[in-house]
Scaffold this active site. Sequence first.
Site, PDB file in Angstrom:
ATOM      1  N   GLY A 277       0.839  -1.134   0.096  1.00  0.00           N
ATOM      2  CA  GLY A 277       0.021  -0.043  -0.013  1.00  0.00           C
ATOM      3  C   GLY A 277       0.789   1.020   0.173  1.00  0.00           C
ATOM      4  CB  CYS A 346      -7.957  23.716  20.271  1.00  0.00           C
ATOM      5  SG  CYS A 346      -8.714  24.897  19.259  1.00  0.00           S
ATOM      6  CE1 TYR A 375      -2.426   2.691   5.555  1.00  0.00           C
ATOM      7  CE2 TYR A 375      -0.134   3.063   4.921  1.00  0.00           C
ATOM      8  CZ  TYR A 375      -1.386   2.117   5.041  1.00  0.00           C
ATOM      9  OH  TYR A 375      -1.129   0.895   4.670  1.00  0.00           O
TER      10      TYR A 375
HETATM   11  C1  LIG Z   1      -1.986  -2.244   5.845  1.00  0.00           C
HETATM   12  C2  LIG Z   1      -2.050  -3.563   5.552  1.00  0.00           C
HETATM   13  C3  LIG Z   1      -1.277  -3.817   4.002  1.00  0.00           C
HETATM   14  C4  LIG Z   1      -0.455  -2.559   3.730  1.00  0.00           C
HETATM   15  O1  LIG Z   1       0.685  -2.295   4.273  1.00  0.00           O
HETATM   16  P1  LIG Z   1       1.584  -1.284   3.535  1.00  0.00           P
HETATM   17  O2  LIG Z   1       2.507  -0.799   4.872  1.00  0.00           O
HETATM   18  O3  LIG Z   1       0.755   0.018   3.259  1.00  0.00           O
HETATM   19  O4  LIG Z   1       2.172  -1.947   2.614  1.00  0.00           O
HETATM   20  C5  LIG Z   1      -1.296  -5.125   3.595  1.00  0.00           C
HETATM   21  N1  LIG Z   1      -2.065  -6.085   4.039  1.00  0.00           N
HETATM   22  C6  LIG Z   1      -2.796  -5.863   5.198  1.00  0.00           C
HETATM   23  C7  LIG Z   1      -3.410  -7.145   5.520  1.00  0.00           C
HETATM   24  C8  LIG Z   1      -2.793  -4.880   5.706  1.00  0.00           C
HETATM   25  O5  LIG Z   1      -3.401  -4.731   6.910  1.00  0.00           O
END
Ligand SMILES: *Cc1c(COP(=O)(O)O)cnc(C)c1O
Length: 421
Positions: A277, A346, A375
């Site tokens: 991700g 705040c 994120y």
């Molecule tokens: C968050 C998550 C990802 C992605 O993680 P990254 O650090 O953004 O690559 C992949 N698989 C699962 C199950 C996750 O919860």
Amino acid sequence: MDHFNYRAGLLHAEDVAIPEIAGTVGTPFYVYSAATLRRHFQVFDDALAGMDHLVCYAVKANSNLAVLKLLGDMGAGMDVVSAGEYLRAKAAGVPGERIVFSGVGKTREEMRIALEGGIRQVNLESEPEMLALQEVASSLGVTVPVTIRVNPDVDAKTHEKIATGKSENKFGIPIARARGAYGETAAQPNLRVVGVDVHIGSQLTDLAPYRAAYTKVAELTEQLRADGHEISRLDLGGGLGIPYEASNTAPPLPADYGAVVRETVGQLGCEIEIEPGRLIAGNAGLMVARTIYVKQGEGRKFLILDAAMNDLVRPAMYEAHHDIVPVIAPEPGLEQEHYDIVGPVCESGDTFAKARSLAPVGPEDLIAFRSAGAYGAVMASEYNSRPLIPEVLVDGDQFAVVRARPSYAEMLARDAVPDWL
Ligand SMILES: *Cc1c(COP(=O)(O)O)cnc(C)c1O
């Protein structure tokens, strides 16, 4: 590597000058680079070349429909952790056969939505969840391909809030208990065991935890096969880190990660799924803000921005670092100042950076937060009744608003006052 560079002293997203976007949508805003997203997906796809594989983008990093469509059109699968994300992936045109359903607490309603729409596989995280899925699948008269997410008890050596592979974390089934869980799962009439799943955390900057976890997955795969299970897929999770600080040593490259995959599980002949991700979206986005005031404090200067922790929560939540750069390149040779860079919310936690070194910044100046594509927007809120900030996608010399800023009226209209008040 991204496509945010200075041209003639002005920060650009690909071929579009950031001030041009600011003039159109106002500040603050997120801007994503299509070329960077495409490049990062391709780098992962290439890293696993020669192995049967599917790169399933982790939707939670950045779930804008335009981002999902761009990646889906390149052939990406999607890793979703809620029915909302599932429906986003479908709305972006990704077929169910390329969507993997992860997450520690899927509700029966969420399972029903995914099974009705079609799903590649469900990654189970507990025995009760497995039984719930059996019930839902049976009520719909379908058979569901499943994996079990195992917790390998490996220290990912990342921030405690994003480590997920230690036995104290809530995720997965302890690997020591996995064979029993596979036995129970295989006995369910509407579940079909297809593989093993693991995801040990996020923002990993070292390959050693992956090597340790994947070695354990390989051993488990051999045992499960000996137990009579057909293990044809391995979902190896995501989590590869990105360089948030240009001055730091870079985390491992996807190609080196691919080599670890080959080394540890390559001999098993499984189809490999990975779920990156952050590495796909992180450096594909900036958050752009404007200075409202420069305030002299006791022994420090505050840059008070029009963006705040509700727009980008990572510094407040994870003590995360974002490189912060001026949109108009300063004249060379100017003496640097030190600024505490803060938002108007705040809370003292509404601090993006302390004593950050920058060429002098004045009121109304535009500044950009790098590495804000993952994120960022997805974790934003309207705390302090600050409307969600817009998202913009750039592709070459064109750009479009891919999520508009709500008006104050729209924001207020989401509340309802009962007529008995
Ligand atoms: C968050 C998550 C990802 C992605 O993680 P990254 O650090 O953004 O690559 C992949 N698989 C699962 C199950 C996750 O919860």
